[in-house]
Design a protein around this motif. Structure first.
Motif, PDB file in Angstrom:
ATOM      1  N   MET A   1       0.734  -1.158   0.062  1.00 60.01           N
ATOM      2  CA  MET A   1       0.023   0.186   0.202  1.00 60.01           C
ATOM      3  C   MET A   1       0.886   1.313  -0.074  1.00 60.01           C
ATOM      4  N   ARG A   2       1.833   1.135   0.843  1.00 60.74           N
ATOM      5  CA  ARG A   2       2.721   2.414   0.811  1.00 60.74           C
ATOM      6  C   ARG A   2       3.421   2.735  -0.529  1.00 60.74           C
ATOM      7  N   LYS A   3       4.040   1.460  -1.287  1.00 63.62           N
ATOM      8  CA  LYS A   3       4.300   1.578  -2.611  1.00 63.62           C
ATOM      9  C   LYS A   3       3.249   2.481  -3.387  1.00 63.62           C
ATOM     10  N   SER A   4       2.179   2.183  -3.487  1.00 61.75           N
ATOM     11  CA  SER A   4       0.901   2.501  -4.303  1.00 61.75           C
ATOM     12  C   SER A   4       0.867   3.995  -3.988  1.00 61.75           C
ATOM     13  N   ILE A   5       0.827   4.224  -2.819  1.00 54.03           N
ATOM     14  CA  ILE A   5       0.602   5.696  -2.106  1.00 54.03           C
ATOM     15  C   ILE A   5       1.698   6.556  -2.816  1.00 54.03           C
ATOM     16  N   ALA A   6       2.839   6.067  -2.797  1.00 56.09           N
ATOM     17  CA  ALA A   6       4.118   6.645  -3.208  1.00 56.09           C
ATOM     18  C   ALA A   6       4.163   6.894  -4.411  1.00 56.09           C
ATOM     19  N   ALA A   7       3.600   5.987  -5.276  1.00 50.50           N
ATOM     20  CA  ALA A   7       3.499   6.243  -6.687  1.00 50.50           C
ATOM     21  C   ALA A   7       2.489   7.272  -7.418  1.00 50.50           C
ATOM     22  N   ALA A   8       1.442   7.016  -6.627  1.00 56.07           N
ATOM     23  CA  ALA A   8       0.423   8.219  -6.859  1.00 56.07           C
ATOM     24  C   ALA A   8       0.752   9.505  -6.469  1.00 56.07           C
ATOM     25  N   MET A   9       1.305   9.968  -5.274  1.00 56.38           N
ATOM     26  CA  MET A   9       1.661  11.057  -4.887  1.00 56.38           C
ATOM     27  C   MET A   9       2.895  11.417  -5.676  1.00 56.38           C
ATOM     28  N   SER A  10       3.951  10.669  -6.007  1.00 58.77           N
ATOM     29  CA  SER A  10       4.946  11.029  -6.800  1.00 58.77           C
ATOM     30  C   SER A  10       4.583  11.651  -8.019  1.00 58.77           C
ATOM     31  N   ARG A  11       3.550  10.871  -8.549  1.00 60.88           N
ATOM     32  CA  ARG A  11       2.995  11.280  -9.952  1.00 60.88           C
ATOM     33  C   ARG A  11       2.382  12.751  -9.844  1.00 60.88           C
ATOM     34  N   SER A  12       1.471  12.901  -8.702  1.00 61.83           N
ATOM     35  CA  SER A  12       0.947  14.047  -8.595  1.00 61.83           C
ATOM     36  C   SER A  12       1.959  15.306  -8.360  1.00 61.83           C
ATOM     37  N   LYS A  13       2.859  15.188  -7.537  1.00 59.79           N
ATOM     38  CA  LYS A  13       3.855  16.191  -7.827  1.00 59.79           C
ATOM     39  C   LYS A  13       4.691  16.641  -8.683  1.00 59.79           C
ATOM     40  N   ARG A  14       4.881  15.554  -9.569  1.00 53.26           N
ATOM     41  CA  ARG A  14       5.836  15.430 -10.878  1.00 53.26           C
ATOM     42  C   ARG A  14       4.752  16.077 -11.863  1.00 53.26           C
ATOM     43  N   GLU A  15       3.461  15.952 -11.986  1.00 58.05           N
ATOM     44  CA  GLU A  15       2.585  16.240 -13.176  1.00 58.05           C
ATOM     45  C   GLU A  15       1.776  17.476 -12.618  1.00 58.05           C
ATOM     46  N   ILE A  16       1.393  17.842 -11.433  1.00 61.18           N
ATOM     47  CA  ILE A  16       0.450  18.823 -11.147  1.00 61.18           C
ATOM     48  C   ILE A  16       1.034  19.972 -10.563  1.00 61.18           C
ATOM     49  N   PRO A  17       0.881  21.178 -11.106  1.00 62.56           N
ATOM     50  CA  PRO A  17       1.365  22.477 -10.530  1.00 62.56           C
ATOM     51  C   PRO A  17       0.513  22.742  -9.281  1.00 62.56           C
TER      52      PRO A  17
ATOM     53  N   TYR B   1      -5.169  14.146  -5.626  1.00 56.74           N
ATOM     54  CA  TYR B   1      -4.873  12.781  -6.035  1.00 56.74           C
ATOM     55  C   TYR B   1      -5.114  12.745  -7.335  1.00 56.74           C
ATOM     56  N   PRO B   2      -4.223  12.321  -8.433  1.00 61.88           N
ATOM     57  CA  PRO B   2      -4.565  12.156 -10.005  1.00 61.88           C
ATOM     58  C   PRO B   2      -5.629  11.379 -10.183  1.00 61.88           C
ATOM     59  N   GLN B   3      -6.786  11.881 -11.016  1.00 64.16           N
ATOM     60  CA  GLN B   3      -6.644  13.060 -12.140  1.00 64.16           C
ATOM     61  C   GLN B   3      -7.563  13.972 -11.384  1.00 64.16           C
ATOM     62  N   GLN B   4      -7.840  14.030 -10.231  1.00 64.24           N
ATOM     63  CA  GLN B   4      -8.533  15.038  -9.643  1.00 64.24           C
ATOM     64  C   GLN B   4      -7.811  16.352  -9.624  1.00 64.24           C
ATOM     65  N   VAL B   5      -8.540  17.405  -9.131  1.00 65.35           N
ATOM     66  CA  VAL B   5      -7.926  18.921  -9.403  1.00 65.35           C
ATOM     67  C   VAL B   5      -7.899  19.741  -8.031  1.00 65.35           C
ATOM     68  N   ALA B   6      -8.192  19.065  -6.968  1.00 68.06           N
ATOM     69  CA  ALA B   6      -8.427  19.732  -5.782  1.00 68.06           C
ATOM     70  C   ALA B   6      -8.419  18.926  -4.575  1.00 68.06           C
ATOM     71  N   ILE B   7      -7.876  19.174  -3.491  1.00 70.36           N
ATOM     72  CA  ILE B   7      -8.140  18.708  -2.318  1.00 70.36           C
ATOM     73  C   ILE B   7      -8.488  19.719  -1.142  1.00 70.36           C
ATOM     74  N   VAL B   8      -9.092  19.356  -0.317  1.00 71.31           N
ATOM     75  CA  VAL B   8      -9.597  20.447   0.862  1.00 71.31           C
ATOM     76  C   VAL B   8      -9.146  19.532   2.204  1.00 71.31           C
ATOM     77  N   GLY B   9      -8.400  20.366   3.047  1.00 66.84           N
ATOM     78  CA  GLY B   9      -7.953  19.757   4.379  1.00 66.84           C
ATOM     79  C   GLY B   9      -8.671  20.667   5.510  1.00 66.84           C
ATOM     80  N   PHE B  10      -8.965  20.023   6.696  1.00 66.02           N
ATOM     81  CA  PHE B  10      -9.383  20.579   7.830  1.00 66.02           C
ATOM     82  C   PHE B  10      -8.607  20.000   8.680  1.00 66.02           C
TER      83      PHE B  10
END
Length: 429
Positions: free
Chosen positions: A211-227, A365-374
């Motif tokens: 699971m950590r590998k999957s999360i790492a792959a998705a988040m790495s892609r997010s920071k690489r592709e999404i400004p 989270y790709p391919q979404q365009v926003a995340i809101v945190g509280f």
């Protein structure tokens, strides 16, 4: 095999809940698939009749691989011919010429196709092409008739189209015999084949590591592709919490609504108002979503997290949302989610609750365009009506995709969340 998130490349079929000949409806659960995060119930997206099960229990296949074939209601259901099996070449035998004479004089055996190629389709049998492969072929200008399928029963997979688009030969693997349907009358897989799927042999530590590998792959892609860009706003919660306490005072503990439900509803209504935060970035363009399906980040007891969706949040009342959230958290931690919940969140909310830090700036989270945190609620000194008061506040943050929106629109979005949470009556309308 559906894509249950951008971090999923493959899944293992744990269980079939239908058999050939069964009538299925849209939304019906037909199979259970094991991913690195959970056992996910796969829903059918069309009405029809199960013509054939293409993948056996326990097999791991790539995203986009056909799992079953459906026939339209009233369409004749026939089993596909068995896939060609490789014929082993006879071993050389050192014998006298006289001993081989009868064999040499016999007529040659008919040629058998090599297992790396698909058998010709039976008359009237539709060619099997995964939806993802069909979309890629259309966008790449690839002629599907010229593509050799390497999937189960000769199905054309996403990998086949990618290889055809680049002019490289596809890498083929023999089709497992269990994938074929040898007889027209096919029965449900034997219970012993379902009882011990391969994926359940993983230990909790192995599952957590995957699971950590999957999360790492998705988040790495997010920071690489999404400004990313980031905004924060402090929301005074005293009005909402007082209103909620009064509302809950006449209810039992199990019927009470949590503040997190107010936040989820406020984000959904704001996303409905500012549509550029509710959708997907695909093929160099923004695709607004038709509904607002809020993904809720849920931490798992064994480590890691998932963010399944609550569907059509703006249309749901607070009591209904509370029931949905309770059910979703319980099933997520039990490892029993549905494919629609994993595949179609349009915006995500992450909440630190009463534990943690004052603010959280999420990774989209790709391919979404926003995340809101509280962040966690905290008592702070605030100016209210020209006076000074100590009131509970919460830090709301927005991580936005600069390709789909900008800071000005993001500020308006967060202001809308603030407006809704400081006037909670608006959340019940």
């Amino acid at each position: 095999m559906p894509a249950l998130g951008s971090d999923m490349d493959e899944g293992t079929l744990n269980e079939w809940l239908v058999k050939p000949g069964d009538t299925v409806t849209r939304g019906q659960i037909v199979a259970v698939v094991e991913t690195t995060k959970a056992a996910v119930e796969i829903e059918c997206w069309h009405d029809g009749v199960v013509a054939e099960l293409l993948v056996p229990v326990g097999q791991t296949v790539s995203v986009g691989t056909p799992l079953a074939m459906l026939a339209e209601s009233g369409e004749e259901v026939t089993a596909a011919p068995p896939a060609p099996q490789p014929v082993a070449a006879p071993a050389p035998v050192a014998v006298a010429p006289a001993a081989v004479a009868p064999t040499v004089s016999a007529p040659p055996a008919p040629a058998v196709p090599a297992p790396a190629f698909a058998a010709p389709a039976a008359p009237g049998h539709r060619r099997w092409v995964s939806p993802a492969a069909r979309r890629l072929a259309a966008s790449s200008g690839v002629d599907l008739d010229a593509v050799t399928g390497t999937g189960p029963q000769g199905a054309v997979t996403l990998s086949d189209v990618e290889h055809a688009a680049t002019g490289q030969p596809a890498v083929t693997t023999p089709t497992p015999p269990a994938v074929t349907v040898p007889e027209p009358a096919v029965t449900r897989p034997a219970p012993e084949a379902i009882a011990k799927p391969a994926a359940t042999s993983r230990t909790p530590a192995e599952r957590a590591a995957e699971m950590r590998k999957s999360i790492a792959a998705a988040m790495s892609r997010s920071k690489r592709e999404i400004p990313h860009y980031y905004l924060a706003h402090e929301i005074m919660m005293h009005t909402a919490l007082s209103w909620l306490a009064e509302r809950n005072s006449t209810r039992s503990v199990t019927e009470r609504v949590l503040p997190a439900v107010l936040q989820i509803k406020a984000v959904a209504l704001a996303a409905q108002r500012y549509a550029e935060f509710n959708g997907f970035w695909r093929q160099d363009g923004f695709e607004p979503a038709e509904g607002v399906h809020v993904g809720v980040a849920i931490s798992l007891r064994g480590g890691g997290l998932v963010a399944p969706a609550i569907h059509d949040v703006p249309k749901r009342g607070l009591d209904e949302l509370m029931a949905d959230l309770t059910d979703l958290v319980a099933r997520a931690r039990a490892g029993s989610l549905r494919s629609s919940e994993m595949s179609d969140p349009t915006i995500t909310v992450t909440n630190m609750g009463d534990q943690g830090v004052d603010a959280v700036f999420g990774v989209i989270y790709p391919q979404q365009v926003a995340i809101v945190g509280f962040g966690k609620p905290a008592d702070r000194v605030c100016v209210i009506d020209s006076g000074i008061r100590v009131v509970p506040t919460v830090q709301a943050t927005l991580s936005g995709d600069h390709r789909a929106s900008d800071g000005h629109r993001g500020g308006l979005f967060l202001s809308a969340v603030n407006e809704l949470l400081t006037d909670p009556q608006l959340l019940e309308d």
